[in-house]
Design an enzyme around this catalytic site. Structure first.
Site, PDB file in Angstrom:
ATOM      1  N   TYR A  49       0.778  -1.113  -0.026  1.00 24.32           N
ATOM      2  CA  TYR A  49       0.111  -0.040   0.047  1.00 24.32           C
ATOM      3  C   TYR A  49       0.839   1.241   0.034  1.00 24.32           C
ATOM      4  O   TYR A  49       0.406   2.348  -0.145  1.00 24.32           O
ATOM      5  CB  TYR A  49      -1.050   0.108   1.156  1.00 24.32           C
ATOM      6  CG  TYR A  49      -2.020  -0.987   1.258  1.00 24.32           C
ATOM      7  CD1 TYR A  49      -2.100  -1.957   0.241  1.00 24.32           C
ATOM      8  CD2 TYR A  49      -2.765  -1.233   2.544  1.00 24.32           C
ATOM      9  CE1 TYR A  49      -3.039  -3.139   0.253  1.00 24.32           C
ATOM     10  CE2 TYR A  49      -3.736  -2.064   2.391  1.00 24.32           C
ATOM     11  CZ  TYR A  49      -3.857  -2.943   1.496  1.00 24.32           C
ATOM     12  OH  TYR A  49      -4.727  -4.070   1.827  1.00 24.32           O
ATOM     13  N   HIS A  92      -0.008 -11.717   1.943  1.00 23.27           N
ATOM     14  CA  HIS A  92      -0.970 -11.155   1.337  1.00 23.27           C
ATOM     15  C   HIS A  92      -1.615 -12.059   0.576  1.00 23.27           C
ATOM     16  O   HIS A  92      -2.754 -11.812   0.113  1.00 23.27           O
ATOM     17  CB  HIS A  92      -0.267  -9.796   0.510  1.00 23.27           C
ATOM     18  CG  HIS A  92      -1.221  -8.595   0.321  1.00 23.27           C
ATOM     19  ND1 HIS A  92      -0.571  -7.223   0.481  1.00 23.27           N
ATOM     20  CD2 HIS A  92      -2.547  -8.543   0.034  1.00 23.27           C
ATOM     21  CE1 HIS A  92      -1.933  -6.806   0.360  1.00 23.27           C
ATOM     22  NE2 HIS A  92      -2.845  -7.408   0.146  1.00 23.27           N
TER      23      HIS A  92
HETATM   24  P1  NAP Z   1     -14.379  -0.940   1.320  1.00 23.22           P
HETATM   25  O1  NAP Z   1     -13.980  -0.767   2.644  1.00 23.22           O
HETATM   26  O2  NAP Z   1     -15.278  -2.112   0.845  1.00 23.22           O
HETATM   27  O3  NAP Z   1     -14.915   0.390   0.611  1.00 23.22           O
HETATM   28  C1  NAP Z   1     -14.241   1.571   0.822  1.00 23.22           C
HETATM   29  C2  NAP Z   1     -15.012   2.449  -0.254  1.00 23.22           C
HETATM   30  O4  NAP Z   1     -16.327   2.657   0.420  1.00 23.22           O
HETATM   31  C3  NAP Z   1     -14.255   3.895  -0.307  1.00 23.22           C
HETATM   32  O5  NAP Z   1     -14.608   4.250  -1.623  1.00 23.22           O
HETATM   33  C4  NAP Z   1     -15.202   4.654   0.675  1.00 23.22           C
HETATM   34  O6  NAP Z   1     -15.145   6.088   0.085  1.00 23.22           O
HETATM   35  C5  NAP Z   1     -16.457   4.220   0.640  1.00 23.22           C
HETATM   36  N1  NAP Z   1     -17.253   4.081   1.937  1.00 23.22           N
HETATM   37  C6  NAP Z   1     -16.838   3.683   3.045  1.00 23.22           C
HETATM   38  N2  NAP Z   1     -17.621   3.923   3.972  1.00 23.22           N
HETATM   39  C7  NAP Z   1     -18.744   4.770   3.358  1.00 23.22           C
HETATM   40  C8  NAP Z   1     -20.011   4.897   4.022  1.00 23.22           C
HETATM   41  N3  NAP Z   1     -20.413   5.079   5.223  1.00 23.22           N
HETATM   42  N4  NAP Z   1     -21.093   5.571   2.984  1.00 23.22           N
HETATM   43  C9  NAP Z   1     -20.484   5.825   1.516  1.00 23.22           C
HETATM   44  N5  NAP Z   1     -19.544   5.275   1.259  1.00 23.22           N
HETATM   45  C10 NAP Z   1     -18.510   4.576   2.031  1.00 23.22           C
HETATM   46  O7  NAP Z   1     -13.020  -1.306   0.355  1.00 23.22           O
HETATM   47  P2  NAP Z   1     -11.483  -1.323   0.636  1.00 23.22           P
HETATM   48  O8  NAP Z   1     -10.969  -0.017   1.231  1.00 23.22           O
HETATM   49  O9  NAP Z   1     -10.984  -2.081  -0.459  1.00 23.22           O
HETATM   50  O10 NAP Z   1     -11.430  -2.684   1.680  1.00 23.22           O
HETATM   51  C11 NAP Z   1     -11.267  -2.325   3.245  1.00 23.22           C
HETATM   52  C12 NAP Z   1      -9.839  -2.678   3.540  1.00 23.22           C
HETATM   53  O11 NAP Z   1      -9.485  -4.099   3.375  1.00 23.22           O
HETATM   54  C13 NAP Z   1      -8.894  -1.887   2.701  1.00 23.22           C
HETATM   55  O12 NAP Z   1      -8.457  -0.551   3.156  1.00 23.22           O
HETATM   56  C14 NAP Z   1      -7.568  -2.750   3.128  1.00 23.22           C
HETATM   57  O13 NAP Z   1      -6.856  -2.298   4.504  1.00 23.22           O
HETATM   58  C15 NAP Z   1      -8.182  -4.341   3.171  1.00 23.22           C
HETATM   59  N6  NAP Z   1      -7.993  -4.811   2.043  1.00 23.22           N
HETATM   60  C16 NAP Z   1      -7.289  -5.930   2.018  1.00 23.22           C
HETATM   61  C17 NAP Z   1      -6.971  -6.626   0.794  1.00 23.22           C
HETATM   62  C18 NAP Z   1      -6.227  -8.117   0.563  1.00 23.22           C
HETATM   63  O14 NAP Z   1      -5.914  -8.550  -0.359  1.00 23.22           O
HETATM   64  N7  NAP Z   1      -5.881  -8.449   1.930  1.00 23.22           N
HETATM   65  C19 NAP Z   1      -7.531  -6.268  -0.412  1.00 23.22           C
HETATM   66  C20 NAP Z   1      -8.140  -5.171  -0.513  1.00 23.22           C
HETATM   67  C21 NAP Z   1      -8.530  -4.529   0.787  1.00 23.22           C
HETATM   68  P3  NAP Z   1     -14.369   7.450   0.970  1.00 23.22           P
HETATM   69  O15 NAP Z   1     -13.059   6.789   1.350  1.00 23.22           O
HETATM   70  O16 NAP Z   1     -14.382   8.225  -0.130  1.00 23.22           O
HETATM   71  O17 NAP Z   1     -15.244   7.557   2.060  1.00 23.22           O
END
Ligand code: NAP
Length: 298
Positions: free
Chosen positions: A55, A117
């Site tokens: 990241y 990962h």
């Molecule tokens: P997510 O949490 O499903 O979605 C994040 C998105 O949703 C962002 O665009 C955010 O926008 C929006 N959002 C968040 N809360 C909201 C709300 N209350 N209302 C409307 N929109 C909202 O996706 P993610 O960031 O990909 O996943 C979460 C975490 O999982 C990552 O940050 C990472 O730490 C981890 N991850 C791990 C892997 C892996 O391979 N291990 C892969 C992907 C992700 P804004 O930021 O503009 O508010």
């Protein structure tokens, strides 16, 4: 787990370490913005933070943690910091080196959770390194990401210490029932990444979720997060907006009933929205990820 509690629950991993059921992910938050976002999240009440070497924001997370501790907002032991070793960091020596690099970038003395990962490359060598670092007291808990049930079983059957966590893509469109059953059998705690599927494929406009949200005077994101909690799954939503951080945290004062759970079960499409490690084209993309300056979704 005490479902009636109005405070966030912790969960105890095999190995005895407690971790919060809800945390904060920092994927796709640029280094320049990440420090302030994490400080905001700490102020809102998040204590579990999830990053990865890929990241490229471990330093910013580390700076925010240092600032919060120095300002008396939190103590180190109140926080639960996770990072991950990427494909190019697999293999015993490479993973040991990657671990110390991440620790240095995060400016920490120990890590709460270290994860493999991707189920790619020499992850067996990496796992042996993680077992040794865990036994040496450098990491409080160790685990993997993106292992389907079959790969997870194989690793568990050959490991000295079983992974304590498997962090997987999991949301209402991809519910992973079979993988969750395997994890339960193996005693591996599931953690949902992208709990909203990043809002893709109309997740926030799903009529079933909107109807349930209205029933409780909650929002769709809150219903999704609560749905994971009802099933004992740790969540790490990401948002750069403080009002959304607060919204995503306000899920500890209501419960979904069995009818709600059944309706949400009906939304499962049983295909990933974001990551499919069974596709050769995906493997190339993942191997090439570190060479890609644009942060695309993993
Ligand atoms: P997510 O949490 O499903 O979605 C994040 C998105 O949703 C962002 O665009 C955010 O926008 C929006 N959002 C968040 N809360 C909201 C709300 N209350 N209302 C409307 N929109 C909202 O996706 P993610 O960031 O990909 O996943 C979460 C975490 O999982 C990552 O940050 C990472 O730490 C981890 N991850 C791990 C892997 C892996 O391979 N291990 C892969 C992907 C992700 P804004 O930021 O503009 O508010």
């Amino acid at each position: 787990m005490d479902k009636k509690s109005r405070r966030m629950n912790n969960i105890t991993l095999t190995g005895g370490v407690d971790m919060p059921m809800e945390g904060f992910g920092v994927f796709q938050i640029p280094d320049t913005q990440c420090e302030q976002v994490v400080l905001d999240a700490i102020q809102v009440g998040y204590r579990l933070f999830d990053t990865a070497s890929s990241y490229k924001n471990e330093e910013a997370l580390g700076k925010a943690v240092r600032k919060a501790i120095d300002a008396g907002m939190v103590k180190r032991e109140d926080l639960f910091i996770t990072t991950k070793a990427y494909i190019q960091q697999m293999g015993y020596e490479k993973t040991v080196q990657a671990f110390y690099e991440s620790l240095h970038k995060l400016d920490l003395e120990y890590l709460d959770l270290y994860l493999i990962h991707m189920p790619l490359g020499d992850y067996y060598g990496a796992w042996r390194a993680m077992e040794d670092l865990y036994e040496a007291g450098k990491i409080r808990a160790i685990g993997v990401c993106n292992f389907d049930g079959a790969r997870l079983m194989d690793l568990c059957y050959n490991a000295r210490i079983k992974p304590m966590i498997n962090q997987i893509e999991r949301h209402p469109h991809f519910q992973r029932s079979e993988d969750l059953t395997v994890m339960k059998k193996l005693g591996v705690q599931p953690q949902a990444w992208a709990p909203f599927a990043e809002g893709l494929k109309g997740m926030f406009a799903e009529p079933v979720l909107m109807e349930i949200a209205e029933k409780y005077g909650k929002t769709v994101p809150q219903v999704i997060l609560r749905w994971d909690i009802e099933q004992g799954i740790i969540i790490i939503p990401k948002s750069t907006h403080k009002n959304r951080m607060e919204e995503n945290m306000a899920i500890w004062d209501f419960e979904l009933d069995s009818e709600d759970m059944e309706k949400i079960a009906g939304l499962d499409k049983n295909v990933p929205s974001m990551l499919d490690c069974s596709k050769p084209s995906e493997i190339d993309r993942l191997y090439d990820y570190l060479n890609n300056p644009v942060l695309t979704s993993l």
